[in-house]
Write a protein that holds these residues in place. Structure first.
Motif, PDB file in Angstrom:
ATOM      1  N   VAL A  74     -30.064   9.881  52.148  1.00 51.02           N
ATOM      2  CA  VAL A  74     -31.125   8.581  53.121  1.00 51.02           C
ATOM      3  C   VAL A  74     -29.942   8.447  54.417  1.00 51.02           C
ATOM      4  CG1 VAL A  74     -31.275   5.759  53.360  1.00 51.02           C
ATOM      5  CG2 VAL A  74     -31.635   6.661  51.075  1.00 51.02           C
ATOM      6  N   PRO A  75     -30.698   9.253  55.141  1.00 50.36           N
ATOM      7  CA  PRO A  75     -30.302   8.980  56.569  1.00 50.36           C
ATOM      8  C   PRO A  75     -29.762   7.092  56.489  1.00 50.36           C
ATOM      9  CG  PRO A  75     -31.751  10.613  56.563  1.00 50.36           C
ATOM     10  CD  PRO A  75     -32.045   9.856  54.923  1.00 50.36           C
ATOM     11  N   ALA A  76     -29.057   6.873  57.045  1.00 53.08           N
ATOM     12  CA  ALA A  76     -28.286   6.513  57.172  1.00 53.08           C
ATOM     13  C   ALA A  76     -27.559   5.144  58.603  1.00 53.08           C
ATOM     14  CB  ALA A  76     -28.051   4.340  55.789  1.00 53.08           C
ATOM     15  N   SER A  77     -27.435   6.396  59.299  1.00 52.61           N
ATOM     16  CA  SER A  77     -26.130   5.919  59.967  1.00 52.61           C
ATOM     17  C   SER A  77     -26.535   6.150  61.441  1.00 52.61           C
ATOM     18  CB  SER A  77     -25.822   7.653  60.115  1.00 52.61           C
ATOM     19  OG  SER A  77     -26.525   8.354  60.898  1.00 52.61           O
ATOM     20  N   GLY A  78     -27.969   5.613  61.575  1.00 55.47           N
ATOM     21  CA  GLY A  78     -28.236   4.482  63.263  1.00 55.47           C
ATOM     22  C   GLY A  78     -28.322   3.536  62.625  1.00 55.47           C
ATOM     23  N   ALA A  79     -27.639   2.788  64.178  1.00 59.27           N
ATOM     24  CA  ALA A  79     -27.079   1.820  65.117  1.00 59.27           C
ATOM     25  C   ALA A  79     -28.478   0.755  64.730  1.00 59.27           C
ATOM     26  CB  ALA A  79     -26.797   1.392  65.606  1.00 59.27           C
ATOM     27  N   ALA A  80     -27.860  -0.396  64.420  1.00 62.79           N
ATOM     28  CA  ALA A  80     -29.480  -1.256  64.736  1.00 62.79           C
ATOM     29  C   ALA A  80     -29.857  -1.744  66.190  1.00 62.79           C
ATOM     30  CB  ALA A  80     -29.798  -2.438  63.966  1.00 62.79           C
ATOM     31  N   SER A  81     -28.990  -0.956  67.515  1.00 63.95           N
ATOM     32  CA  SER A  81     -29.097  -2.012  68.749  1.00 63.95           C
ATOM     33  C   SER A  81     -30.385  -1.723  68.957  1.00 63.95           C
ATOM     34  CB  SER A  81     -28.301  -1.285  69.490  1.00 63.95           C
ATOM     35  OG  SER A  81     -28.123   0.067  69.207  1.00 63.95           O
ATOM     36  N   ARG A  82     -31.090  -1.400  69.155  1.00 64.29           N
ATOM     37  CA  ARG A  82     -32.393  -0.525  69.215  1.00 64.29           C
ATOM     38  C   ARG A  82     -33.328  -2.019  68.769  1.00 64.29           C
ATOM     39  NH1 ARG A  82     -33.312   5.383  69.385  1.00 64.29           N
ATOM     40  NH2 ARG A  82     -32.912   5.681  67.612  1.00 64.29           N
ATOM     41  N   MET A  83     -33.521  -2.369  67.077  1.00 72.17           N
ATOM     42  CA  MET A  83     -33.910  -3.307  67.447  1.00 72.17           C
ATOM     43  C   MET A  83     -34.123  -4.092  68.097  1.00 72.17           C
ATOM     44  SD  MET A  83     -33.129  -3.221  63.206  1.00 72.17           S
ATOM     45  CE  MET A  83     -33.904  -4.927  63.025  1.00 72.17           C
TER      46      MET A  83
ATOM     47  N   LEU B 113     -23.859  -3.214  64.054  1.00 72.64           N
ATOM     48  CA  LEU B 113     -24.273  -3.280  62.564  1.00 72.64           C
ATOM     49  C   LEU B 113     -25.341  -1.694  62.329  1.00 72.64           C
ATOM     50  CD1 LEU B 113     -24.009  -6.472  60.747  1.00 72.64           C
ATOM     51  CD2 LEU B 113     -21.935  -4.541  60.659  1.00 72.64           C
ATOM     52  N   PRO B 114     -25.032  -1.147  61.864  1.00 70.16           N
ATOM     53  CA  PRO B 114     -26.353  -0.369  61.206  1.00 70.16           C
ATOM     54  C   PRO B 114     -27.588  -0.840  60.691  1.00 70.16           C
ATOM     55  CG  PRO B 114     -24.612  -0.397  59.096  1.00 70.16           C
ATOM     56  CD  PRO B 114     -24.363  -0.872  60.359  1.00 70.16           C
TER      57      PRO B 114
ATOM     58  N   HIS C  66     -27.467   9.106  48.111  1.00 67.65           N
ATOM     59  CA  HIS C  66     -26.359   9.756  49.193  1.00 67.65           C
ATOM     60  C   HIS C  66     -27.075   9.175  50.031  1.00 67.65           C
ATOM     61  CE1 HIS C  66     -23.592  12.289  50.995  1.00 67.65           C
ATOM     62  NE2 HIS C  66     -24.089  12.359  51.740  1.00 67.65           N
ATOM     63  N   PHE C  67     -25.972   8.405  50.612  1.00 64.91           N
ATOM     64  CA  PHE C  67     -26.506   7.841  52.514  1.00 64.91           C
ATOM     65  C   PHE C  67     -25.508   8.709  53.478  1.00 64.91           C
ATOM     66  CE2 PHE C  67     -26.276   3.893  49.151  1.00 64.91           C
ATOM     67  CZ  PHE C  67     -27.747   3.313  49.877  1.00 64.91           C
ATOM     68  N   THR C  68     -26.542   8.894  54.252  1.00 64.56           N
ATOM     69  CA  THR C  68     -25.484   9.485  55.097  1.00 64.56           C
ATOM     70  C   THR C  68     -24.962   8.449  56.929  1.00 64.56           C
ATOM     71  OG1 THR C  68     -27.467  10.305  56.843  1.00 64.56           O
ATOM     72  CG2 THR C  68     -26.232  11.523  55.301  1.00 64.56           C
ATOM     73  N   VAL C  69     -23.703   8.120  56.783  1.00 68.08           N
ATOM     74  CA  VAL C  69     -23.346   6.927  57.424  1.00 68.08           C
ATOM     75  C   VAL C  69     -22.697   7.222  58.805  1.00 68.08           C
ATOM     76  CG1 VAL C  69     -23.446   5.284  55.618  1.00 68.08           C
ATOM     77  CG2 VAL C  69     -21.049   6.118  55.485  1.00 68.08           C
ATOM     78  N   SER C  70     -22.473   6.465  59.726  1.00 73.15           N
ATOM     79  CA  SER C  70     -21.119   6.780  60.189  1.00 73.15           C
ATOM     80  C   SER C  70     -20.158   6.267  59.990  1.00 73.15           C
ATOM     81  CB  SER C  70     -21.452   5.605  61.974  1.00 73.15           C
ATOM     82  OG  SER C  70     -21.659   4.807  61.393  1.00 73.15           O
ATOM     83  N   PRO C  71     -18.326   7.007  61.191  1.00 73.08           N
ATOM     84  CA  PRO C  71     -17.966   6.347  60.630  1.00 73.08           C
ATOM     85  C   PRO C  71     -16.543   5.334  60.264  1.00 73.08           C
ATOM     86  CG  PRO C  71     -17.824   8.440  61.746  1.00 73.08           C
ATOM     87  CD  PRO C  71     -18.468   7.633  61.836  1.00 73.08           C
ATOM     88  N   GLU C  72     -17.445   4.658  61.455  1.00 72.01           N
ATOM     89  CA  GLU C  72     -17.129   3.275  61.286  1.00 72.01           C
ATOM     90  C   GLU C  72     -18.246   1.787  60.409  1.00 72.01           C
ATOM     91  OE1 GLU C  72     -20.596   3.873  64.830  1.00 72.01           O
ATOM     92  OE2 GLU C  72     -18.985   5.169  63.637  1.00 72.01           O
ATOM     93  N   HIS C  73     -18.562   2.585  60.042  1.00 71.21           N
ATOM     94  CA  HIS C  73     -19.589   1.671  58.796  1.00 71.21           C
ATOM     95  C   HIS C  73     -19.471   1.973  57.310  1.00 71.21           C
ATOM     96  CE1 HIS C  73     -22.704   1.518  62.575  1.00 71.21           C
ATOM     97  NE2 HIS C  73     -21.533   0.135  62.252  1.00 71.21           N
TER      98      HIS C  73
END
Length: 503
Positions: free
Chosen positions: A73-82, A156-157, A195-202
């Motif tokens: 599951v690609p999950a690293s993107g931030a939700a800011s565009r939402m 947050l993502p 398996h989640f791909t996440v950004s380091p800060e999250h």
């Protein structure tokens, strides 16, 4: 590359040879792909009959119980565009009548799964949603949702936002993927591996969210879970250049490298050791009442992959034993009927050894089955037949940027396409001897993307690697299967959560 530039590249831990190639890509651009036709239900997209749907979805679970299955599951993107419209509202004069989007958001607050959390957060500061509504203080509500002093949704993502409300809990997409894993992701050892791909800060926040819900899921299902994480590798970042294609330098003299899009996750996928890998985006989840079609079709496309893969492996083993009319004929049948491949005339009229060599090269590749939904005008990649350099045809998922819309034939094929890619994939990444393929060897580096961005008020060009399900998988064997539109429910804006599919 001059010595000074090379030293800077090395100092930032990047590979000078790769950077040189990236700069050349900026200068030369990327070629368009040669489309021969759109993939349609007539040619290239399989539409399952009821009996086929039953067969593949029913044969899959037993096969899955004997192999390693992973949900990626690609999950690293931030939700800011939402929340783009809500951020704009915070910078405005606060007049609700000027934004129909914010009006809809405010008037439907109680329908969002994060409503209670938002109200509690405001109450902890001596306020409430109702008191803000009474005072027409809409900015305080929006600010509490987005700012780090409140719920922090703006940073947050997507995977950690409350998407769906249930009588006893409000679930995040991360939790929904765990629940979904129980429906089609149970593999060897009665275990769901995600398996989640996440950004380091999250990453720590993901781990905290998962650890809260896992004990209850394990207890209620009797199934084990194995949840792992990875981050997009820094080494996959690409250099940014000026509009004149010179390396973009920061104010301190260092070079600017940027994350290279979801294609960079091919490295993460390459590290997964599994017999079967599902890929699905983090925001494409639905409440339990709508999960059944997703479950059925996920099992069906996985069943198709395993059945086709068995035949491919049998054909390759046969060619290893002997090159004769029987083994080559069977391999050709698997390539043509099983994979929809088309052998070029010059090859088919060659010697038995030449045909066998061609078929070995084509069959011994990673394989993917991709769900395709009917095109309803959503943006996204589409399925097409393209001509390879050796004259053979292959099925590919193309983005619009890869298609020459100034070419009449390409434009015609694009305009007559009937389906698009909802990122619904199941992948086989091991060969017939049980070894994992090096997936990096099967991507087409001539299918990247160049975009224009800015940094510190200066324009720049950015480079994205071949997309994960586009050029990154160009050399895979591909099958397309029509899946129902209800299996595709992405959340692009916060108000998408008001659609019936998310209520």
């Amino acid at each position: 590359m001059n010595t000074g530039l090379k030293d800077k590249v090395l100092a930032q831990g990047m590979n000078p040879d790769i950077v040189v190639q990236q700069i050349e890509n900026f200068k030369n651009g990327f070629p368009f792909l040669k489309i021969t036709a759109p993939a349609t239900p007539v040619d290239g997209i399989k539409v399952l009959s009821e009996s086929e749907l039953d067969h593949f979805s029913q044969t899959y679970p037993e096969k899955a119980s004997k192999i390693d299955v992973v949900k990626f599951v690609p999950a690293s993107g931030a939700a800011s565009r939402m929340f783009k419209d809500l951020f704009s509202f915070l910078e405005s004069d606060g007049d609700l009548s000027k934004s129909s989007f914010v009006q809809k958001f405010i008037s439907n607050l109680s329908k969002f799964a994060f409503f209670t959390d938002l109200d509690d957060s405001l109450k902890s500061k001596g306020n409430s949603i109702q008191s803000c509504l009474d005072a027409k203080d809409y900015k305080s509500i929006v600010n509490e949702l987005l700012s780090d002093e409140g719920l922090g949704y703006g940073n947050l993502p997507k995977g950690l936002l409350r998407f769906h409300a249930y009588p006893s809990e409000n679930r995040t997409p991360a939790q929904e993927h765990l629940v979904e894993g129980l429906q089609y992701g149970i593999g060897k050892g009665n275990t769901v591996k995600i398996h989640f791909t996440v950004s380091p800060e999250h990453e720590e926040k993901f781990k905290a969210e998962i650890s809260k819900v896992l004990p209850g899921l394990k207890a209620s299902s009797g199934v084990e879970f194995e949840v792992t994480y990875s981050q997009q590798k820094k080494s996959t970042d690409t250099i940014a250049v000026t509009m004149e294609n010179e390396p973009f330098e920061e104010e301190d003299g260092s070079l600017l490298f940027r994350p290279a899009g979801h294609g960079a996750l091919l490295e993460n996928l390459n590290d997964i050791n599994a017999d079967l890998i599902f890929i699905k985006n983090i925001d494409n989840v639905v409440p339990d009442r709508l999960k059944e079609p997703t479950k059925t079709y996920k099992m069906a496309i996985a069943g198709i992959l395993l059945e086709v893969q068995e035949k491919v492996f049998e054909a390759l083993r046969g060619l290893d034993l002997a090159i004769d009319h029987e083994s080559v004929g069977f391999a050709a049948q698997v390539y043509n009927a099983g994979l929809g491949g088309k052998i070029p005339a010059p090859i088919s009229s060659g010697s038995l050894e030449e045909v066998a060599g061609f078929l070995k090269g084509k069959l011994n590749r990673p394989i993917r089955v991709c769900g395709m939904v009917k095109n309803t005008g959503e943006p996204g990649g589409g399925p097409f037949w393209i001509e390879e350099e050796d004259g053979s045809l292959s099925l590919q998922i193309l983005e619009t940027a890869q298609i020459d819309l100034n070419d009449p034939n390409s434009k015609k094929h694009f305009s007559t396409s009937t389906h698009f890619n909802p990122v619904d994939l199941v992948c086989g990444t091991k060969d017939y001897k049980g070894h994992s393929f090096d997936l990096l060897k099967f991507r087409d580096m001539q299918t990247g993307f160049i975009t224009e961005k800015s940094k510190s008020g200066r324009d720049l060009k950015a480079l994205e690697l071949p997309g994960l399900w586009n050029g990154a998988m160009a050399g895979w064997n591909t099958l397309f299967v029509e899946v129902p539109l209800i299996t595709f429910n992405p959340v692009k804006t916060v108000n998408d959560l008001l659609r019936d599919e998310h209520q």
